[in-house]
Every structure is written in structure tokens, then in C-alpha cells.
Scaffold this active site. Structure first.
Site, PDB file in Angstrom:
ATOM      1  N   ALA A 158       0.945  -1.326  -0.108  1.00  0.00           N
ATOM      2  CA  ALA A 158       0.181   0.002   0.119  1.00  0.00           C
ATOM      3  C   ALA A 158       0.955   1.180  -0.119  1.00  0.00           C
ATOM      4  CB  ALA A 158      -0.787  -0.178   1.260  1.00  0.00           C
ATOM      5  N   PRO A 159       0.498   2.320  -0.505  1.00  0.00           N
ATOM      6  CA  PRO A 159       1.078   3.592  -0.686  1.00  0.00           C
ATOM      7  C   PRO A 159       0.831   4.533   0.560  1.00  0.00           C
ATOM      8  CG  PRO A 159      -0.882   3.847  -1.763  1.00  0.00           C
ATOM      9  CD  PRO A 159      -0.920   2.240  -1.115  1.00  0.00           C
ATOM     10  N   TRP A 160       1.287   5.793   0.688  1.00  0.00           N
ATOM     11  CA  TRP A 160       1.444   6.485   2.120  1.00  0.00           C
ATOM     12  C   TRP A 160       0.109   7.400   2.057  1.00  0.00           C
ATOM     13  CZ3 TRP A 160       1.548  10.991  -0.363  1.00  0.00           C
ATOM     14  CH2 TRP A 160       2.421  11.256  -1.386  1.00  0.00           C
ATOM     15  N   LYS A 184       1.711  -5.028   3.542  1.00  0.00           N
ATOM     16  CA  LYS A 184       2.826  -3.923   3.655  1.00  0.00           C
ATOM     17  C   LYS A 184       2.616  -2.533   3.316  1.00  0.00           C
ATOM     18  CE  LYS A 184       6.367  -2.374   1.469  1.00  0.00           C
ATOM     19  NZ  LYS A 184       6.516  -0.855   2.265  1.00  0.00           N
ATOM     20  N   PRO A 185       2.573  -1.731   4.546  1.00  0.00           N
ATOM     21  CA  PRO A 185       2.124  -0.267   4.456  1.00  0.00           C
ATOM     22  C   PRO A 185       3.270   0.544   3.874  1.00  0.00           C
ATOM     23  CG  PRO A 185       2.222  -0.856   6.652  1.00  0.00           C
ATOM     24  CD  PRO A 185       2.402  -2.276   6.078  1.00  0.00           C
ATOM     25  N   GLU A 187       6.578   2.422   4.555  1.00  0.00           N
ATOM     26  CA  GLU A 187       7.239   2.519   5.601  1.00  0.00           C
ATOM     27  C   GLU A 187       7.134   4.034   6.390  1.00  0.00           C
ATOM     28  OE1 GLU A 187       8.259   2.110   2.756  1.00  0.00           O
ATOM     29  OE2 GLU A 187      10.101   2.852   2.073  1.00  0.00           O
ATOM     30  N   SER A 238       2.775   3.738  -7.269  1.00  0.00           N
ATOM     31  CA  SER A 238       3.067   4.515  -8.567  1.00  0.00           C
ATOM     32  C   SER A 238       3.249   3.525  -9.599  1.00  0.00           C
ATOM     33  CB  SER A 238       4.153   5.154  -8.556  1.00  0.00           C
ATOM     34  OG  SER A 238       5.329   4.300  -8.297  1.00  0.00           O
ATOM     35  N   ALA A 240       5.440   3.232 -11.791  1.00  0.00           N
ATOM     36  CA  ALA A 240       6.721   2.959 -11.980  1.00  0.00           C
ATOM     37  C   ALA A 240       6.993   1.531 -10.965  1.00  0.00           C
ATOM     38  CB  ALA A 240       7.862   3.868 -11.648  1.00  0.00           C
ATOM     39  N   GLU A 259      -3.313  -1.487  -8.818  1.00  0.00           N
ATOM     40  CA  GLU A 259      -4.133  -0.011  -8.663  1.00  0.00           C
ATOM     41  C   GLU A 259      -2.884   1.104  -8.658  1.00  0.00           C
ATOM     42  OE1 GLU A 259      -7.062   0.804  -8.570  1.00  0.00           O
ATOM     43  OE2 GLU A 259      -8.078  -1.202  -7.725  1.00  0.00           O
ATOM     44  N   CYS A 293      -4.991   9.631  -6.031  1.00  0.00           N
ATOM     45  CA  CYS A 293      -4.799   9.274  -7.104  1.00  0.00           C
ATOM     46  C   CYS A 293      -5.967   9.696  -8.154  1.00  0.00           C
ATOM     47  CB  CYS A 293      -4.566   7.714  -7.345  1.00  0.00           C
ATOM     48  SG  CYS A 293      -5.820   6.936  -6.336  1.00  0.00           S
ATOM     49  N   GLU A 392       2.315  12.641 -13.057  1.00  0.00           N
ATOM     50  CA  GLU A 392       1.651  12.678 -11.549  1.00  0.00           C
ATOM     51  C   GLU A 392       2.534  13.699 -10.939  1.00  0.00           C
ATOM     52  OE1 GLU A 392       1.353   9.004  -9.799  1.00  0.00           O
ATOM     53  OE2 GLU A 392      -0.712   9.678  -9.326  1.00  0.00           O
TER      54      GLU A 392
HETATM   55  P1  NAD Z   1       5.079   3.970  -4.522  1.00  0.00           P
HETATM   56  O1  NAD Z   1       4.873   3.306  -5.791  1.00  0.00           O
HETATM   57  O2  NAD Z   1       6.303   4.548  -4.038  1.00  0.00           O
HETATM   58  O3  NAD Z   1       5.166   2.801  -3.217  1.00  0.00           O
HETATM   59  C1  NAD Z   1       3.851   2.014  -3.033  1.00  0.00           C
HETATM   60  C2  NAD Z   1       4.352   1.047  -1.942  1.00  0.00           C
HETATM   61  O4  NAD Z   1       5.206   0.177  -2.854  1.00  0.00           O
HETATM   62  C3  NAD Z   1       5.040   1.431  -0.776  1.00  0.00           C
HETATM   63  O5  NAD Z   1       4.548   0.588   0.231  1.00  0.00           O
HETATM   64  C4  NAD Z   1       6.414   1.064  -1.005  1.00  0.00           C
HETATM   65  O6  NAD Z   1       7.210   0.619  -0.161  1.00  0.00           O
HETATM   66  C5  NAD Z   1       6.379  -0.401  -2.090  1.00  0.00           C
HETATM   67  N1  NAD Z   1       7.393  -0.262  -2.912  1.00  0.00           N
HETATM   68  C6  NAD Z   1       8.510   0.374  -3.365  1.00  0.00           C
HETATM   69  N2  NAD Z   1       9.170  -0.414  -3.935  1.00  0.00           N
HETATM   70  C7  NAD Z   1       8.954  -1.511  -4.024  1.00  0.00           C
HETATM   71  C8  NAD Z   1       9.468  -2.784  -4.728  1.00  0.00           C
HETATM   72  N3  NAD Z   1      10.420  -2.787  -5.541  1.00  0.00           N
HETATM   73  N4  NAD Z   1       8.680  -3.958  -4.371  1.00  0.00           N
HETATM   74  C9  NAD Z   1       7.671  -4.020  -3.666  1.00  0.00           C
HETATM   75  N5  NAD Z   1       7.295  -2.767  -2.766  1.00  0.00           N
HETATM   76  C10 NAD Z   1       7.605  -1.819  -3.402  1.00  0.00           C
HETATM   77  O7  NAD Z   1       4.014   5.121  -4.179  1.00  0.00           O
HETATM   78  P2  NAD Z   1       3.802   6.099  -2.976  1.00  0.00           P
HETATM   79  O8  NAD Z   1       4.617   7.251  -3.368  1.00  0.00           O
HETATM   80  O9  NAD Z   1       3.756   5.334  -1.740  1.00  0.00           O
HETATM   81  O10 NAD Z   1       1.983   6.438  -3.299  1.00  0.00           O
HETATM   82  C11 NAD Z   1       1.713   7.474  -4.427  1.00  0.00           C
HETATM   83  C12 NAD Z   1       1.568   6.743  -5.630  1.00  0.00           C
HETATM   84  O11 NAD Z   1       0.349   5.809  -5.340  1.00  0.00           O
HETATM   85  C13 NAD Z   1       1.058   7.604  -6.594  1.00  0.00           C
HETATM   86  O12 NAD Z   1       1.136   7.146  -7.889  1.00  0.00           O
HETATM   87  C14 NAD Z   1      -0.649   7.216  -6.613  1.00  0.00           C
HETATM   88  O13 NAD Z   1      -1.406   7.691  -7.785  1.00  0.00           O
HETATM   89  C15 NAD Z   1      -0.647   5.822  -6.163  1.00  0.00           C
HETATM   90  N6  NAD Z   1      -2.003   5.615  -5.674  1.00  0.00           N
HETATM   91  C16 NAD Z   1      -2.882   4.911  -6.355  1.00  0.00           C
HETATM   92  C17 NAD Z   1      -4.315   4.547  -6.091  1.00  0.00           C
HETATM   93  C18 NAD Z   1      -5.174   3.873  -6.877  1.00  0.00           C
HETATM   94  O14 NAD Z   1      -6.230   3.276  -6.451  1.00  0.00           O
HETATM   95  N7  NAD Z   1      -4.997   3.620  -8.159  1.00  0.00           N
HETATM   96  C19 NAD Z   1      -4.612   4.933  -4.764  1.00  0.00           C
HETATM   97  C20 NAD Z   1      -3.719   5.614  -4.018  1.00  0.00           C
HETATM   98  C21 NAD Z   1      -2.547   5.766  -4.520  1.00  0.00           C
END
Ligand code: NAD
Length: 504
Positions: A158-160, A184-185, A187, A238, A240, A259, A293, A392
Site C-alpha cells: 500500500a502507498p502512504w 505492507k504499508p 514505511e 505508482s 513505476a 492500482e 490518485c 503525476e
Molecule cells: P510507491 O509506488 O512509491 O510505493 C507504494 C508502495 O510500494 C510502498 O509501500 C513502497 O514501500 C512499496 N514499494 C516500493 N518499491 C517496491 C518494490 N520494489 N517492491 C515492492 N514494493 C515496493 O507509491 P507512493 O509514493 O507510496 O504512493 C503514491 C502513488 O500511489 C501515486 O502514484 C498514486 O497515484 C498511487 N495511488 C494509486 C491509487 C489507486 O487506487 N490507483 C490509490 C492511492 C495511491
């Protein structure tokens, strides 16, 4: 600042939740959660390593036979109790979420927490409505039916930006369908996922059904995604990182739900109610300080309304009260971190070279200086292929562009890699209907932007991912269907055996 939420005291046993209890991570590394409103330390905790992920997966695997064999009614009862415990803990959840994310208490009390309780009630009910197609004698000689079964252990990331709601969106449909889960939320923001999991235990959901590992993406996240004991990966984050997660999950042939990011357009036709569209644009762009998002990020306004829209939107942005998330009267809090604020500021600074920053475009001064604040920002006259229109930003920034004909407006709305959400503003039913058909996004609002409800699916088109959160549609992700076929003839030599046993 312990009166905001006593995180250090609540999580003195650690910030991993495995088999129904808090433990400390064993990676050897620690992380400090920072209050983005002040820059002060909230909690230093031991991050999860591979061993902790292994322990959480083992706990989830051990809990799976019992939980998946419980009747839908038993799971439903437990989840109704879960919703009641969450309601009891509502203020705690709101304060913890505001503290770690910088969200105004108004937002967490009126949106994040009630939304989560409502999701929990919804899935408590939905747990009893997992239906398959009808059974029948399709071959003539057999009775066939479909069983809808849980998948096993789900590994979620999950993201932050909405830590509590994302935990709820991931955990609830998974467990309602009989799976067990390791989440895993991010960090940066572990507090409310941990409180959520503890509430599940208090409600009588068996140990091991819901586990939380708090660690970095590279270490804990990737180990969870690639884990052979995990049957499905559900990721929100994200695009990426989603691509990397997809690679790792695919290598171990897992069910995958992604997502990802968004860059939602807001399309204002020339017959729209300008005041409604301007209010909708500002609220849709600034909710959660733009870290949403589905936030309105690109407003396309038909030429006759363009200048008036820019002027009214800028004026409305000026009325939004930026301030401490815990202070009464605050509309907009800081971004989640100073790093995220600097990232947003860099986007706007680069845009000065090719577009017009109409309002905002800077951090507030004075007493807010030590927080990760950024003023509501409006950018006009950027080119469609420019960075602020295509990428974004994830901050309180709205870009406004003009368009002429309806065809052009819809084409521009569709012209990014993303397809999560969009809105169209018009009083013409034909224009509205066309927008809902032709905009490529998982959600299209008409004359509003942002509302979500438990009963309806949320998920992307294009680079915004695939699969649905919330609603009964999410069960398509969290269950697998099995065809069961009974012979009705009781004969040893069946008609089709002729293909193997000669011609008679
Ligand atoms: P992020 O992609 O940087 O991180 C998301 C999660 O992935 C975090 O828990 C992070 O620790 C984990 N992560 C990072 N690298 C990883 C890897 N190599 N393997 C497994 N897990 C890994 O995103 P963020 O910056 O936390 O959140 C913002 C992003 O989330 C934005 O792009 C937003 O649009 C997206 N988002 C999408 C939705 C949706 O429903 N589509 C909802 C909320 C947020």
C-alpha cells in the site's frame, strides 16, 4: 507533541503485526516516522526484514484453513464486530492518520475514518453474497456448477497517501472472501494499518488472518511479492513501482491486481455551471493536499469560459486555509513529507519556464515554515505535452488548459498514459453521455469530482492498472472459480469413450 497521538507508547512492542501481536522488525534497520506538519519525530521503529515477512506469511498460511472453511455467516459476523470496534476507535484512528500524513483532522474525521468503517460494514454484508453462476446439465450427461473459492495468502502493498483506507481496501475484500493476508504499508505511514489490524483481533478475527509487515519496498515489499507462500499480489502505488512488482509477481505466477497512478482530467464544457465547476476543480485538486490518485489535476475548459474559470479558480484557492492539521479551521495540511513537498515545488519551478503560475507556487512562510507545506497552486497556459500536464505531481497543483470543439476536449482528456478517473461538467445530457462513453477511465463523474462509495468499483484503465478495489467487483480479484462436474449416467463405458476405445 505526544498529545496529538502517543505513537511511541502505543507501539513500544514494535511495528510488525504478526499472528495477532505486535513484534519488532528484525532487519537491523530502523525508520523514524516524522510529523510533516512540524518536522518532529513521531515514532522510531525496527523495520521488517525477510525473516519477518516469512513469519507473517507462515502465520497467514496457518490461519487459512480455518478462516477459509468458516461459513460466510461466521466471517460476516466477525467483520460486523470489526466495524463496531473501528467505530469505537474512530478518534484514535483519525488522530494517528492526521499525525503521520499531515491530513487535517476534519478530513480524517469526516472522510478517511467513516469511509473505512463503511467499507468494513459493506464487506461484512458482501461476505454472504458470494454467488456463482447457476448449476445445470450442460452436457446432458453431467451436472456442472461453479465454486467460488478463496485464493490463499494475499500479499498486499500500500502507498502512504491514504494509509488507513488503503489498508481497508486491500484487507477487507480479501478476508471477506476467505483469504488471509499480509499487508505492507508504506514505511512512512505504518500507524493506522497497525491499529486497523489490532482492531480486527479485538473483534475476534483469528490470529494470522490479518498481518502487517512494515518495511521498505526493496526489502520487505519485494520479498513479499516474490514469496512462494503467497498466492496473489495486490499492489497500490505508482506506475513505476507497479511495473517492478508485476515483474517479480509474474516470475512466480501470481494472481496480480495493480492500482497505479492517475492524472485525472476535469472537462468543462461551455454550457457548464462555471461556479460549480470552479468549486469542484479546487476541491477535487486540493483534497488530501492533492495527494490523491483521482485528484483533479488537468482542467480543460472550453474557450468561452476559460479566462473566467482561471480567475475564479485562483480566487477560490486563495480562500483555502493552510495550517496545522490539528488546529480547528485548517482546510489544507502539509504534504506527507518534506521530500514530497520539494518534489512538487521542483515541478512548479520547472513549469515557470514554459507556463504561467497564476497563484501559489511557493511554501508558506512564518510559523508554517518548518512543516512540509505548499500553497494551493494554479498553472495556466502549459502545453499538452509538457511535464505538468503529463506526469503525476501528487501535490496541491491544478493545471488549466483551454480547448475549442468537443472532440478536441475529449481527445485531450484521454491524452496521457493514465486512465483512473475523470469528470465532465455540462448541463447538456448528450455531452455528458458522450463523455462517459469516450473518456478512457475507470470512473467518470458528471458535475462532481472525487466522491467514492463502498458499493461501486474503483480501479484503472491504461497505465493506471487493472482490477477493482471495493464493491462486489473486488471479489473477482480475490476469488478463483472452479468448475465442478458430476457424471449423471453411472455407466462404465460413456459415449465419449468411443474416441479412445474403437468405433462402436
Ligand atoms: P510507491 O509506488 O512509491 O510505493 C507504494 C508502495 O510500494 C510502498 O509501500 C513502497 O514501500 C512499496 N514499494 C516500493 N518499491 C517496491 C518494490 N520494489 N517492491 C515492492 N514494493 C515496493 O507509491 P507512493 O509514493 O507510496 O504512493 C503514491 C502513488 O500511489 C501515486 O502514484 C498514486 O497515484 C498511487 N495511488 C494509486 C491509487 C489507486 O487506487 N490507483 C490509490 C492511492 C495511491
Amino acid at each position: 507533541m505526544q498529545d496529538r497521538f502517543p505513537a511511541q507508547e502505543r507501539f513500544s512492542d514494535g511495528a510488525q503485526y504478526i499472528a495477532g501481536r505486535l513484534t519488532k522488525g528484525t532487519s537491523g534497520a530502523v525508520h523514524t516516522v516524522i510529523d510533516p506538519a512540524t518536522g518532529e519525530e513521531v515514532l522510531t521503529y525496527e523495520l521488517a526484514g525477510a525473516d519477518d515477512v516469512d513469519a507473517a506469511v507462515a502465520a497467514a498460511r496457518a490461519a487459512f484453513p480455518g478462516w477459509s472453511a468458516a461459513t460466510p455467516g461466521e466471517r460476516s459476523d466477525a467483520m460486523h464486530r470489526f466495524a463496531a470496534v473501528l467505530a469505537d476507535r474512530a478518534e484514535d484512528l483519525a488522530r494517528a492518520e492526521s499525525l503521520q500524513c499531515g491530513k487535517p483532522l476534519k478530513l480524517t474525521r469526516e472522510f478517511d475514518v467513516p469511509g473505512t468503517i463503511d467499507n468494513t460494514s459493506f464487506f461484512a454484508g458482501a461476505a454472504r453474497h458470494l454467488a456463482g453462476q447457476s448449476a445445470g446439465e450442460y452436457s446432458g450427461d453431467h451436472t456442472s456448477y461453479v465454486r467460488r473459492e478463496p485464493i490463499g495468502v494475499v500479499g498486499s502493498i500500500a502507498p502512504w497517501n491514504y494509509p488507513l483506507q488503503m489498508a481497508a481496501w486491500k484487507i477487507l475484500p480479501a478476508i471477506a472472501a476467505g483469504n488471509t493476508i499480509v499487508l505492507k504499508p508504506a514505511e512512512l505511514t505504518p500507524l493506522t494499518s497497525l491499529l486497523f489490524a489490532r482492531a480486527a483481533t479485538e473483534a475476534g478475527i483469528p490470529d494470522g488472518v490479518v498481518n502487517i509487515v512494515t518495511g521498505t519496498g526493496r526489502t520487505a515489499g519485494e520479498h513479499l511479492v516474490g514469496h512462494p507462500g503467497v498466492a496473489m499480489t495486490s499492489f497500490t502505488g505508482s506506475t513505476a513501482v507497479g511495473k517492478r512488482v508485476a515483474e517479480v509477481a509474474t516470475a512466480t505466477v501470481k494472481r496480480l491486481h495493480l492500482e497505479l497512478g492517475g492524472k485525472a482530467p476535469l472537462l468543462v464544457f461551455d454550457d457548464a455551471d462555471l461556479e460549480a465547476a470552479a468549486n469542484g476543480a479546487v476541491a477535487g485538486a486540493l483534497i488530501n493536499t492533492g495527494q490523491d490518485c483521482t485528484a483533479a489535476t488537468r482542467a480543460y475548459v472550453q474557450r468561452p469560459l476559460y479566462e473566467a474559470f482561471v480567475e475564479r479558480t485562483a480566487a477560490l484557492m486563495g480562500t483555502v486555509r493552510v495550517g496545522d492539521p490539528f488546529a480547528p479551521g485548517t482546510d489544507l495540511g502539509p504534504l506527507v513529507s518534506h521530500q514530497q513537498r520539494d518534489r512538487v515545488a521542483a515541478f512548479v519551478d520547472r513549469a515557470r519556464g514554459y507556463a504561467r503560475v497564476v497563484t501559489g507556487g511557493e511554501a508558506p512562510s512564518g510559523e508554517l515554515k518548518s512543516g512540509a507545506y505548499y500553497l494551493p497552486t494554479l498553472i495556466a497556459d502549459a502545453a499538452q505535452d509538457s511535464e505538468v500536464v503529463q506526469s503525476e505531481i501528487f501535490g496541491p497543483v491544478l493545471v488549466v488548459l483551454p480547448f475549442d470543439g468537443d472532440d478536441e476536449g475529449i481527445a485531450l482528456a484521454n491524452d496521457t498514459p493514465y486512465g483512473l478517473a475523470a469528470s465532465a461538467w455540462t448541463r447538456d445530457v448528450f455531452r455528458a453521455n458522450r463523455a462517459t462513453r469516450e473518456i478512457q477511465a475507470g470512473c467518470v463523474w458528471i458535475n462532481d469530482h472525487i466522491p467514492i462509495i463502498s458499493e461501486m468499483p474503483h480501479g484503472g484503465y491504461k497505465a493506471s492498472g487493472f482490477g477493482k478495489d471495493m464493491s462486489a467487483y473486488s471479489f473477482e480479484e480475490y476469488t478463483q472459480v472452479k468448475h465442478v462436474m458430476f457424471d449423471n449416467t453411472a455407466v462404465a463405458r460413456k459415449p465419449w469413450h468411443r474416441t479412445v476405445f474403437g468405433d462402436s
